[in-house]
Design an enzyme around this catalytic site. Structure first.
Site, PDB file in Angstrom:
ATOM      1  N   ASP A 146       0.827  -1.203   0.000  1.00 55.13           N
ATOM      2  CA  ASP A 146       0.000   0.000   0.000  1.00 55.13           C
ATOM      3  C   ASP A 146       0.866   1.259   0.000  1.00 55.13           C
ATOM      4  O   ASP A 146       2.016   1.238   0.454  1.00 55.13           O
ATOM      5  CB  ASP A 146      -0.916   0.028   1.221  1.00 55.13           C
ATOM      6  CG  ASP A 146      -2.208  -0.736   0.993  1.00 55.13           C
ATOM      7  OD1 ASP A 146      -2.618  -0.865  -0.175  1.00 55.13           O
ATOM      8  OD2 ASP A 146      -2.811  -1.196   1.977  1.00 55.13           O
ATOM      9  N   MET A 147       0.278   2.347  -0.477  1.00 56.93           N
ATOM     10  CA  MET A 147       0.951   3.636  -0.438  1.00 56.93           C
ATOM     11  C   MET A 147       0.282   4.494   0.634  1.00 56.93           C
ATOM     12  O   MET A 147      -0.946   4.582   0.685  1.00 56.93           O
ATOM     13  CB  MET A 147       0.877   4.336  -1.795  1.00 56.93           C
ATOM     14  CG  MET A 147       1.730   5.590  -1.882  1.00 56.93           C
ATOM     15  SD  MET A 147       3.518   5.270  -1.702  1.00 56.93           S
ATOM     16  CE  MET A 147       3.896   4.441  -3.258  1.00 56.93           C
ATOM     17  N   ARG A 200      -1.828  -0.731  -8.352  1.00 54.74           N
ATOM     18  CA  ARG A 200      -3.163  -0.219  -8.036  1.00 54.74           C
ATOM     19  C   ARG A 200      -3.116   1.299  -8.215  1.00 54.74           C
ATOM     20  O   ARG A 200      -2.314   1.973  -7.554  1.00 54.74           O
ATOM     21  CB  ARG A 200      -3.578  -0.542  -6.604  1.00 54.74           C
ATOM     22  CG  ARG A 200      -4.949   0.073  -6.224  1.00 54.74           C
ATOM     23  CD  ARG A 200      -5.170   0.110  -4.717  1.00 54.74           C
ATOM     24  NE  ARG A 200      -5.255  -1.216  -4.163  1.00 54.74           N
ATOM     25  CZ  ARG A 200      -4.851  -1.551  -2.941  1.00 54.74           C
ATOM     26  NH1 ARG A 200      -4.283  -0.640  -2.160  1.00 54.74           N
ATOM     27  NH2 ARG A 200      -4.988  -2.780  -2.504  1.00 54.74           N
ATOM     28  N   ARG A 255      -9.302   7.347   8.795  1.00 54.89           N
ATOM     29  CA  ARG A 255      -9.832   7.439   7.446  1.00 54.89           C
ATOM     30  C   ARG A 255     -10.805   8.610   7.323  1.00 54.89           C
ATOM     31  O   ARG A 255     -10.794   9.338   6.338  1.00 54.89           O
ATOM     32  CB  ARG A 255     -10.553   6.143   7.063  1.00 54.89           C
ATOM     33  CG  ARG A 255      -9.669   4.928   6.903  1.00 54.89           C
ATOM     34  CD  ARG A 255      -8.760   5.001   5.675  1.00 54.89           C
ATOM     35  NE  ARG A 255      -7.553   5.783   5.920  1.00 54.89           N
ATOM     36  CZ  ARG A 255      -6.493   5.330   6.535  1.00 54.89           C
ATOM     37  NH1 ARG A 255      -6.459   4.092   6.976  1.00 54.89           N
ATOM     38  NH2 ARG A 255      -5.440   6.098   6.712  1.00 54.89           N
ATOM     39  N   THR A 291     -11.391   2.807  -8.118  1.00 54.27           N
ATOM     40  CA  THR A 291     -12.223   4.004  -8.087  1.00 54.27           C
ATOM     41  C   THR A 291     -13.691   3.639  -7.927  1.00 54.27           C
ATOM     42  O   THR A 291     -14.119   2.547  -8.324  1.00 54.27           O
ATOM     43  CB  THR A 291     -12.038   4.838  -9.369  1.00 54.27           C
ATOM     44  OG1 THR A 291     -12.776   6.048  -9.262  1.00 54.27           O
ATOM     45  CG2 THR A 291     -12.496   4.067 -10.604  1.00 54.27           C
TER      46      THR A 291
END
Length: 308
Positions: A125-126, A176, A281, A218
């Site tokens: 993940d980034m 991704r 988040r 998306t």
């Protein structure tokens, strides 16, 4: 509307945990690996793939990072034993990036080797822009070490991303591509919604033309349509790309992608760190906080919410 978003974010830490759990339960599989397995089973039965994420970021000790590694190895074992259509996603700060890049590399190599032995895949993940250079360097090093079952994430909101695509082209990476949710300064990140969209489309074109396998991540109707157009123009087969979405978000769109015969993968987070994950988040993306609040109100009070 921005003032409302910020007001919602400011009061989130004061919201009782049971309320936050109710808000977040739609977007998190649960606290245990068994919860994640059950969720992935349901997704697979609906024709969807999954990527499993063990909740936990910015781990502050080697012991904590080792615990996350063990949790991922347990998840990989479960994926193999249960014959699930799933892989795993790992945040570098969960396995030690904030402590030592070499430690992070060793831990990711352990997970990647375990995944390879079980015939599956690891997505790195980034996170926010302070980790981008180290994350990409670790990804390249893992590929140099022969771990071809490893992919990475690029964020369309960052101005540097097309340059990163060109720098990674020799690896034929598995990427991704997402918009990105981290709040970044304007000198390094696009601030305008349409600019982010435009960079997403241009970056996707670059990736596809470089021969990369892309997870088009998306929920945006415009970007979904553009993604379909670009892969169809290149006559890509079903196994040569995929769409990706988050658990519990715009499920009707996910169903429509599957109904078209396209591959769709759903991000499935689980773990004891659900509360901290939920707050982070929501605080990182005030607009999401508003939409979730509206959706929750709509479920609790008929007619009380209208999520866009």
């Amino acid at each position: 509307m921005a003032l409302i978003d910020q007001a919602i974010v400011r009061v989130l830490p004061a919201v009782p945990k049971p309320v936050v759990r109710r808000i977040s339960s739609r977007y998190i599989a649960g606290a245990t690996l068994a919860d994640a397995v059950d969720t992935v089973w349901e997704l697979n039965a609906a024709g969807k793939l999954a990527t499993v994420d063990v909740l936990g970021e910015e781990i502050a000790s080697e012991r904590g990072a080792a615990e996350i590694v063990r949790a991922y190895r347990d998840a990989l074992r479960a994926i193999e034993d249960e014959r699930l259509g799933a892989n795993v996603s790992v945040k570098p700060t969960a396995v030690g990036l904030g402590l030592d890049a070499a430690l992070c590399l060793r831990n990711l190599e352990t997970i990647a080797a375990d995944a390879a032995a079980r015939g599956t895949f690891v997505r790195i993940d980034m996170e926010d822009s302070s980790t981008t250079d180290e994350t990409l360097a670790i990804y390249r090093r893992l590929r140099q070490l022969g771990h071809d079952n490893v992919g990475v994430v690029l964020q369309a909101c960052l101005r540097r991303t097309q340059g990163d695509v060109r720098a990674l082209a020799d690896l034929k990476p598995n990427v991704r591509l997402c918009k990105g949710i981290y709040v970044e300064p304007p000198e390094i990140a696009f601030q305008d919604f349409e600019e982010v969209r435009a960079n997403f489309v241009e970056t996707l074109e670059l990736l596809l033309d470089s021969g990369a396998y892309v997870g088009i991540a998306t929920h945006d109707d415009f970007l979904l349509a553009e993604g379909k157009r670009l892969v169809d123009e290149r006559a890509l087969g079903r196994e040569e790309y995929e769409f990706q979405m988050l658990l519990g978000v715009r499920e009707d769109r996910a169903d429509a992608v599957v109904a078209e015969g396209r591959r769709l993968r759903v991000y499935v987070p689980y773990g004891e760190d659900w509360y901290e994950y939920s707050l982070r988040r929501l605080q990182e993306n005030p607009r999401v906080a508003r939409h979730i609040a509206a959706g929750t109100l709509g479920r609790l009070v008929p007619g009380g919410g209208r999520a866009a």
